[in-house]
Scaffold this active site. Structure first.
Site, PDB file in Angstrom:
ATOM      1  N   ALA A 106       0.768  -1.347   0.076  1.00 56.02           N
ATOM      2  CA  ALA A 106      -0.020  -0.029  -0.004  1.00 56.02           C
ATOM      3  C   ALA A 106       0.818   1.219  -0.104  1.00 56.02           C
ATOM      4  CB  ALA A 106      -0.873   0.110   1.180  1.00 56.02           C
ATOM      5  N   ALA A 107       2.041   1.261   0.667  1.00 56.85           N
ATOM      6  CA  ALA A 107       2.686   2.552   0.803  1.00 56.85           C
ATOM      7  C   ALA A 107       3.129   3.193  -0.738  1.00 56.85           C
ATOM      8  CB  ALA A 107       4.036   2.373   1.615  1.00 56.85           C
ATOM      9  N   GLY A 109       0.438   5.132  -0.257  1.00 57.31           N
ATOM     10  CA  GLY A 109      -0.838   5.327   0.112  1.00 57.31           C
ATOM     11  C   GLY A 109      -1.910   6.170  -0.765  1.00 57.31           C
ATOM     12  N   SER A 110      -1.357   6.205  -2.111  1.00 56.22           N
ATOM     13  CA  SER A 110      -1.950   6.999  -3.056  1.00 56.22           C
ATOM     14  C   SER A 110      -3.393   6.088  -3.446  1.00 56.22           C
ATOM     15  CB  SER A 110      -1.323   7.143  -4.416  1.00 56.22           C
ATOM     16  OG  SER A 110      -0.127   8.025  -3.970  1.00 56.22           O
ATOM     17  N   ASP A 129       2.000  -2.964   4.327  1.00 55.27           N
ATOM     18  CA  ASP A 129       3.384  -2.669   3.723  1.00 55.27           C
ATOM     19  C   ASP A 129       4.480  -3.465   4.671  1.00 55.27           C
ATOM     20  OD1 ASP A 129       4.295  -0.988   1.065  1.00 55.27           O
ATOM     21  OD2 ASP A 129       5.892  -1.023   2.502  1.00 55.27           O
ATOM     22  N   ASP A 156       4.937  -8.871   5.839  1.00 60.08           N
ATOM     23  CA  ASP A 156       5.301  -9.224   4.518  1.00 60.08           C
ATOM     24  C   ASP A 156       3.781  -9.669   3.908  1.00 60.08           C
ATOM     25  OD1 ASP A 156       5.539 -11.116   2.007  1.00 60.08           O
ATOM     26  OD2 ASP A 156       7.741 -11.319   2.739  1.00 60.08           O
ATOM     27  N   CYS A 229       3.734  -0.595 -12.438  1.00 66.91           N
ATOM     28  CA  CYS A 229       4.469   0.612 -13.206  1.00 66.91           C
ATOM     29  C   CYS A 229       5.506  -0.003 -14.136  1.00 66.91           C
ATOM     30  CB  CYS A 229       4.619   1.821 -12.491  1.00 66.91           C
ATOM     31  SG  CYS A 229       5.870   1.709 -11.313  1.00 66.91           S
TER      32      CYS A 229
END
Lengths: 301, 193
Positions: A106-107, A109-110, A129, A156, A229
Site C-alpha cells: 500500500a505505501a 498510500g495514493s 506494507d 510481508d 508500473c
C-alpha cells in the site's frame, strides 16, 4: 534507454513510445472527495493560480501548471499528488461502500486513500506494507486526507494475517506490486540505469507470492486487481499466468476508459494463458502518462 | 469530566483482567474505549462518553457527529477514531494504525489533532478562531502571533476562508493574547503569495 529496446516487438509505435519516455511528466492531483467536492477543489486550485486542467477519463484528476504540494487546498487535505496512470487500478477494482478491501502493497498510500474515497470512507480497507519507513508515509497520507476506514499493518504481504480483524475474507484486493518501475522513467530518468535481469527475476518471485496470497484471502466471487508500473512481461503477464495455474481465479474483461494495448500471450519463447489479452498495457505515448500494466481477476474458489 | 475520564491522571496502570489479556495499556495494541466509566477495566482510560462530552463542551460539536465511529486508545492517552463496519472489530486490535488520530488525553488539557479538526471541526460552533488569509499563512507556517480573541484560552480550532466557505485548518493554543500554531512540523508549509 537501452533497456527499453527489448520492448520494441511489443509496442506498436516504438518511436512515439521512446519519445514519450524522454518527456517529463506533468504534475497531477486527485481531489479527495472525502473532504470536499471536485468543483470546490477546482475553484481553490484556480484561486491558488495553478490553472487546473481536468483529465478527461477520471473525475477529480487535474493536471497543474505548478507544484501540487504548497497551496491552500493541499493544506486542507483536499488534494493528493498522484501520477495520472496510478489512478487506474483502484478504478478497475471498483470497490463499493461497505466492502472489505485489502491493499496488499500500500505505501505510500495514493491508492489506499483513493480506495477509501471510492468507498466513501465506509467498510474496511486493510493497507499493508513491509517497510516501516514507507508505512510512515502511508500513515501521514491517511491522516492528512482524513481517512478513518483504514487499518494499517506492517508485514510481508505474502504472509498477510487476517487474525487481528473481524473479517475472515476480503471482497476485493489490490496488488499494486513492487516492480522494476520502468514505466516511471519520465519521473525518474535514473530508473533504467540500475536495471538488471536479476532484479526483475527477484521482484517477480515476490509479485507471485503477494498475488497468490491476495487470491487466497479473497472470497469466491470477489475481485483481485494486479498492477505494476513496468513494461516487463516477466513482472506482468508471466506473474498472472503463474497464479492462474496455482490458485482458483480467472481473468476478467476490463472497462478501461483510456487508451491501452492488450496484454501479451507470448514473450521470448514463453507463452501465457490466452485470456491475458484481457489485461491492459498502458504505454507513455498512449495518454501522455507513465507506463502501466493492469489485470483484473475473479476469484472462483 | 463527569466520570473522571479527562482528569490529568498519570499513565500508571493497574492490573485487572480483560477478555483479551491483562488490563494495561500496551503501546502496540489498540483498545476500544469503554462506553462509560462503569465498564472501564483499565484505570484512567478515557471513556467514549467523556470524549463525546469533551467535543460538545469545548467546541459545540454534537455527539451525533461521531455516530458510526468507534474510539480506541493506543499508548497512554492517544485516541484514534475508526469508521465501524457492520461486524465490529474485536475490542483489541494489534496493528500499526487503526483509522485516524483524533485526540490526545495524556495532559491535563485535552488536545485535538489537526487531522481530527480538519475532519470534524466543520461541526464546531464554539472556540473557533477565524483568521484572515495572511494570518492563516503564518499559522500554517508554524509561527506564533498576537491575536485579538475574547473567547476561552486553550486549544482552539483555527479556520479561514477558502473557495467561498470557511473551513477548519488546524489547532492553535491561545494564551495571554498569543496564538501558538500547533501544526505538526511535517504539515507546515510556506505558501507563495
Amino acid at each position: 534507454m537501452d533497456v527499453l529496446e527489448r520492448y520494441e516487438p511489443l509496442v506498436g509505435d516504438f518511436a512515439a513510445f521512446l519519445a514519450a519516455c524522454e518527456r517529463p511528466l506533468p504534475s497531477v492531483v486527485r481531489v479527495n472527495t472525502l473532504r470536499t467536492t471536485v468543483e470546490r477543489a477546482r475553484a481553490a486550485l484556480a484561486e491558488a493560480g495553478l490553472e487546473p486542467e481536468p483529465v478527461g477519463w477520471h473525475p477529480g484528476l487535474f493536471r497543474l501548471s505548478g507544484q501540487p504540494g504548497a497551496n491552500w487546498p493541499y493544506a486542507h487535505g483536499w488534494l493528493h499528488g498522484q501520477e495520472e496512470v496510478s489512478a487506474v487500478p483502484a478504478r478497475v477494482l471498483d470497490p463499493r461502500p461497505g466492502d472489505v478491501v485489502w491493499d496488499a502493497t500500500a505505501a505510500p498510500g495514493s491508492k489506499t486513500t483513493q480506495l477509501a474515497a471510492l468507498m466513501e470512507d465506509s467498510g474496511r480497507v486493510v493497507a499493508t506494507d513491509n517497510n516501516i519507513g514507507r508505512v510512515s508515509a502511508l500513515r501521514s497520507n491517511t491522516e492528512r486526507l482524513g481517512v478513518t476506514n483504514t487499518a494499517v499493518t506492517t508485514e510481508d504481504a505474502r504472509n498477510h494475517s487476517l487474525k487481528p480483524f473481524a473479517h475472515d475474507a476480503y471482497d476485493r484486493a489490490l496488488v499494486d506490486a513492487p516492480c522494476s518501475c520502468e514505466g516511471t522513467v519520465r519521473k525518474n530518468p535514473d530508473t533504467l540505469e540500475e536495471w538488471t535481469m536479476e532484479h526483475v527475476e527477484g521482484v517477480a518471485a515476490v509479485q507471485k507470492g503477494v498475488l497468490r496470497r491476495a487470491v487466497q484471502a479473497t472470497r469466491e466471487g470477489g475481485v483481485v486487481v494486479y498492477s505494476t508500473c513496468t513494461f516487463a512481461p516477466e513482472e506482468n503477464e508471466a506473474v498472472v499466468d503463474y497464479v492462474l495455474g496455482e490458485e482458483d481465479c480467472r481473468p476478467l474483461e476490463m472497462d478501461l476508459p483510456l487508451e491501452h494495448a492488450s496484454g501479451v500471450t507470448e514473450w521470448q519463447g514463453e507463452t501465457y494463458d490466452d485470456r491475458l489479452t484481457r489485461a491492459a498495457r498502458i504505454y507513455p505515448h498512449h495518454n501522455d502518462t507513465g507506463g502501466f500494466f493492469c489485470a483484473k481477476l475473479e476469484v472462483t474458489g | 469530566m463527569s466520570d473522571g475520564g479527562g482528569a490529568g491522571g498519570g499513565s500508571k496502570r493497574g492490573n485487572g483482567s480483560e477478555g483479551t489479556g491483562e488490563a494495561e495499556n500496551r503501546p502496540h495494541r489498540f483498545d476500544r474505549l469503554p462506553a462509560t466509566a462503569s465498564e472501564r477495566t483499565v484505570p484512567n482510560r478515557p471513556t467514549r462518553a467523556a470524549v463525546l462530552e469533551w467535543f460538545e463542551e469545548r467546541f459545540g460539536i454534537p455527539p451525533g457527529t461521531f455516530e458510526g465511529y468507534s474510539f480506541w486508545e493506543r499508548g497512554a492517552g492517544k485516541i484514534w477514531c475508526l469508521a465501524e463496519v457492520d461486524t465490529p472489530e474485536p475490542d483489541a486490535v494489534d496493528v500499526e494504525a487503526l483509522g485516524m488520530t483524533l485526540l490526545r488525553t495524556r495532559q491535563e488539557h485535552w488536545k485535538p489533532t489537526m487531522a481530527g479538526v480538519q475532519k470534524f471541526g466543520g461541526h464546531a460552533t464554539r472556540n473557533v478562531l477565524e483568521l484572515d488569509d495572511e494570518r492563516a499563512r503564518r499559522f500554517l507556517a508554524g509561527e506564533e502571533q498576537e491575536v485579538e480573541w475574547e473567547g476561552d484560552w486553550g486549544y482552539l480550532i483555527i479556520a479561514h476562508e477558502i473557495a467561498g466557505g470557511v473551513e477548519p485548518l488546524g489547532v492553535g493554543l491561545y494564551t495571554y493574547g498569543t496564538l501558538r500554531s500547533q501544526v505538526p512540523k511535517g504539515r507546515r508549509r510556506e505558501l507563495e503569495k
